[in-house]
Write a protein that holds these residues in place. Structure first.
Motif, PDB file in Angstrom:
ATOM      1  N   THR A  90      62.314  35.538 -16.588  1.00  0.00           N
ATOM      2  CA  THR A  90      63.076  35.871 -15.384  1.00  0.00           C
ATOM      3  C   THR A  90      62.183  35.763 -14.157  1.00  0.00           C
ATOM      4  OG1 THR A  90      64.592  37.333 -16.561  1.00  0.00           O
ATOM      5  CG2 THR A  90      64.337  37.694 -14.192  1.00  0.00           C
ATOM      6  N   ALA A  91      62.623  34.960 -13.180  1.00  0.00           N
ATOM      7  CA  ALA A  91      61.828  34.714 -11.980  1.00  0.00           C
ATOM      8  C   ALA A  91      62.616  33.798 -11.048  1.00  0.00           C
ATOM      9  CB  ALA A  91      60.494  34.067 -12.333  1.00  0.00           C
ATOM     10  N   VAL A  92      62.094  33.650  -9.859  1.00  0.00           N
ATOM     11  CA  VAL A  92      62.565  32.588  -8.967  1.00  0.00           C
ATOM     12  C   VAL A  92      61.719  31.357  -9.270  1.00  0.00           C
ATOM     13  CG1 VAL A  92      62.891  31.824  -6.601  1.00  0.00           C
ATOM     14  CG2 VAL A  92      63.266  34.218  -7.204  1.00  0.00           C
ATOM     15  N   TYR A  93      62.385  30.257  -9.545  1.00  0.00           N
ATOM     16  CA  TYR A  93      61.715  29.006  -9.891  1.00  0.00           C
ATOM     17  C   TYR A  93      61.718  28.101  -8.667  1.00  0.00           C
ATOM     18  CZ  TYR A  93      61.490  30.283 -14.786  1.00  0.00           C
ATOM     19  OH  TYR A  93      61.184  30.922 -15.964  1.00  0.00           O
ATOM     20  N   TYR A  94      60.532  27.622  -8.324  1.00  0.00           N
ATOM     21  CA  TYR A  94      60.358  26.790  -7.141  1.00  0.00           C
ATOM     22  C   TYR A  94      59.957  25.374  -7.543  1.00  0.00           C
ATOM     23  CZ  TYR A  94      60.238  31.164  -4.505  1.00  0.00           C
ATOM     24  OH  TYR A  94      60.548  32.379  -3.948  1.00  0.00           O
ATOM     25  N   CYS A  95      60.650  24.416  -6.968  1.00  0.00           N
ATOM     26  CA  CYS A  95      60.264  23.014  -7.144  1.00  0.00           C
ATOM     27  C   CYS A  95      59.136  22.689  -6.170  1.00  0.00           C
ATOM     28  CB  CYS A  95      61.473  22.129  -6.867  1.00  0.00           C
ATOM     29  SG  CYS A  95      61.152  20.357  -7.043  1.00  0.00           S
ATOM     30  N   ASN A  96      58.219  21.878  -6.627  1.00  0.00           N
ATOM     31  CA  ASN A  96      57.079  21.474  -5.801  1.00  0.00           C
ATOM     32  C   ASN A  96      56.858  19.974  -5.905  1.00  0.00           C
ATOM     33  OD1 ASN A  96      53.805  20.946  -6.063  1.00  0.00           O
ATOM     34  ND2 ASN A  96      54.389  22.213  -4.321  1.00  0.00           N
ATOM     35  N   ARG A  97      56.494  19.389  -4.796  1.00  0.00           N
ATOM     36  CA  ARG A  97      56.126  17.976  -4.788  1.00  0.00           C
ATOM     37  C   ARG A  97      54.848  17.820  -3.992  1.00  0.00           C
ATOM     38  NH1 ARG A  97      58.770  12.771  -5.426  1.00  0.00           N
ATOM     39  NH2 ARG A  97      57.704  11.167  -4.211  1.00  0.00           N
ATOM     40  N   LYS A  98      53.872  17.180  -4.600  1.00  0.00           N
ATOM     41  CA  LYS A  98      52.626  16.821  -3.929  1.00  0.00           C
ATOM     42  C   LYS A  98      52.592  15.300  -3.864  1.00  0.00           C
ATOM     43  CE  LYS A  98      49.913  20.758  -5.618  1.00  0.00           C
ATOM     44  NZ  LYS A  98      51.061  21.563  -6.030  1.00  0.00           N
ATOM     45  N   GLN A  99      52.307  14.751  -2.695  1.00  0.00           N
ATOM     46  CA  GLN A  99      52.303  13.304  -2.576  1.00  0.00           C
ATOM     47  C   GLN A  99      51.322  12.845  -1.531  1.00  0.00           C
ATOM     48  OE1 GLN A  99      56.380  12.227  -1.454  1.00  0.00           O
ATOM     49  NE2 GLN A  99      55.795  12.247   0.701  1.00  0.00           N
ATOM     50  N   ARG A 100      50.908  11.622  -1.674  1.00  0.00           N
ATOM     51  CA  ARG A 100      50.037  10.986  -0.695  1.00  0.00           C
ATOM     52  C   ARG A 100      50.417   9.530  -0.593  1.00  0.00           C
ATOM     53  NH1 ARG A 100      44.294  12.201  -1.932  1.00  0.00           N
ATOM     54  NH2 ARG A 100      45.018  14.013  -3.065  1.00  0.00           N
ATOM     55  N   LYS A 101      50.124   8.948   0.574  1.00  0.00           N
ATOM     56  CA  LYS A 101      50.517   7.575   0.840  1.00  0.00           C
ATOM     57  C   LYS A 101      49.647   6.594   0.077  1.00  0.00           C
ATOM     58  CE  LYS A 101      52.139   4.886   4.795  1.00  0.00           C
ATOM     59  NZ  LYS A 101      52.245   4.875   6.276  1.00  0.00           N
ATOM     60  N   SER A 102      48.357   6.935  -0.065  1.00  0.00           N
ATOM     61  CA  SER A 102      47.404   6.103  -0.790  1.00  0.00           C
ATOM     62  C   SER A 102      46.297   7.024  -1.274  1.00  0.00           C
ATOM     63  CB  SER A 102      46.842   5.006   0.100  1.00  0.00           C
ATOM     64  OG  SER A 102      45.847   5.538   0.953  1.00  0.00           O
ATOM     65  N   PRO A 103      45.440   6.546  -2.181  1.00  0.00           N
ATOM     66  CA  PRO A 103      44.333   7.405  -2.643  1.00  0.00           C
ATOM     67  C   PRO A 103      43.402   7.859  -1.523  1.00  0.00           C
ATOM     68  CG  PRO A 103      44.647   5.551  -4.118  1.00  0.00           C
ATOM     69  CD  PRO A 103      45.523   5.293  -2.921  1.00  0.00           C
ATOM     70  N   TRP A 104      43.455   7.186  -0.362  1.00  0.00           N
ATOM     71  CA  TRP A 104      42.538   7.523   0.720  1.00  0.00           C
ATOM     72  C   TRP A 104      43.205   8.369   1.794  1.00  0.00           C
ATOM     73  CZ3 TRP A 104      43.460   2.708  -1.367  1.00  0.00           C
ATOM     74  CH2 TRP A 104      42.460   2.254  -2.232  1.00  0.00           C
ATOM     75  N   ASN A 105      44.479   8.678   1.623  1.00  0.00           N
ATOM     76  CA  ASN A 105      45.202   9.506   2.580  1.00  0.00           C
ATOM     77  C   ASN A 105      45.259  10.948   2.103  1.00  0.00           C
ATOM     78  OD1 ASN A 105      46.587   6.623   3.108  1.00  0.00           O
ATOM     79  ND2 ASN A 105      46.744   7.906   4.929  1.00  0.00           N
ATOM     80  N   PRO A 106      45.471  11.880   3.010  1.00  0.00           N
ATOM     81  CA  PRO A 106      45.577  13.284   2.605  1.00  0.00           C
ATOM     82  C   PRO A 106      46.831  13.530   1.765  1.00  0.00           C
ATOM     83  CG  PRO A 106      46.115  13.030   4.923  1.00  0.00           C
ATOM     84  CD  PRO A 106      45.591  11.716   4.468  1.00  0.00           C
ATOM     85  N   GLN A 107      46.756  14.589   0.965  1.00  0.00           N
ATOM     86  CA  GLN A 107      47.891  14.968   0.137  1.00  0.00           C
ATOM     87  C   GLN A 107      48.748  15.983   0.882  1.00  0.00           C
ATOM     88  OE1 GLN A 107      47.781  15.590  -4.315  1.00  0.00           O
ATOM     89  NE2 GLN A 107      47.785  17.729  -3.648  1.00  0.00           N
ATOM     90  N   TYR A 108      50.056  15.828   0.783  1.00  0.00           N
ATOM     91  CA  TYR A 108      50.993  16.766   1.389  1.00  0.00           C
ATOM     92  C   TYR A 108      51.729  17.530   0.288  1.00  0.00           C
ATOM     93  CZ  TYR A 108      50.077  14.176   5.645  1.00  0.00           C
ATOM     94  OH  TYR A 108      49.451  13.600   6.708  1.00  0.00           O
TER      95      TYR A 108
END
Length: 121
Positions: A90-108
């Motif tokens: 029992t909990a609140v379940y949160y969806c998460n997405r981590k992505q970056r444009k290229s291996p040299w770009n920051p992750q969001y």
């Protein structure tokens, strides 16, 4: 920006099953990981399961063997099949997405609004 829309939470008895879905839209990058975290009252948010764009998965110890994460890259959607549910799930379940444009770009990092899962006797 990325929007994450979750669905599938609800009430279930112990031993039952639920399936969560999370669809991503907006500025989608192909290098990404999607997954689920959960937070119970009075506890810290914890990892449930994550899956990379290549299909690699990682599960929290408490759900291994009971939960299965999968994804449909064409739909930018991740699923969490939850079987043999227990009251401690029992909990609140949160969806998460981590992505970056290229291996040299920051992750969001992006989060959904959360969906409640309640396992009751």
């Amino acid at each position: 920006q990325v929007q994450l829309v979750e669905s599938g939470g609800g009430l279930v008895q112990p031993g039952g099953s639920l399936r969560l879905s999370c669809a991503a839209s907006g500025s989608i990058f192909s290098i990404n990981t999607m997954g689920w975290y959960r937070q119970a009252p009075g506890k810290q948010r914890e990892l449930v399961a994550v899956i990379s764009s290549g299909g690699s998965t990682n599960y929290g110890d408490s759900v291994k063997g009971r939960f299965t994460i999968s994804r449909d890259n064409a739909k930018n959607t991740v699923y969490l099949q939850m079987n043999s549910l227990k009251p401690e799930d029992t909990a609140v379940y949160y969806c998460n997405r981590k992505q970056r444009k290229s291996p040299w770009n920051p992750q969001y990092d992006y989060w959904g609004q959360g969906t409640q899962v309640t396992v009751y006797s």
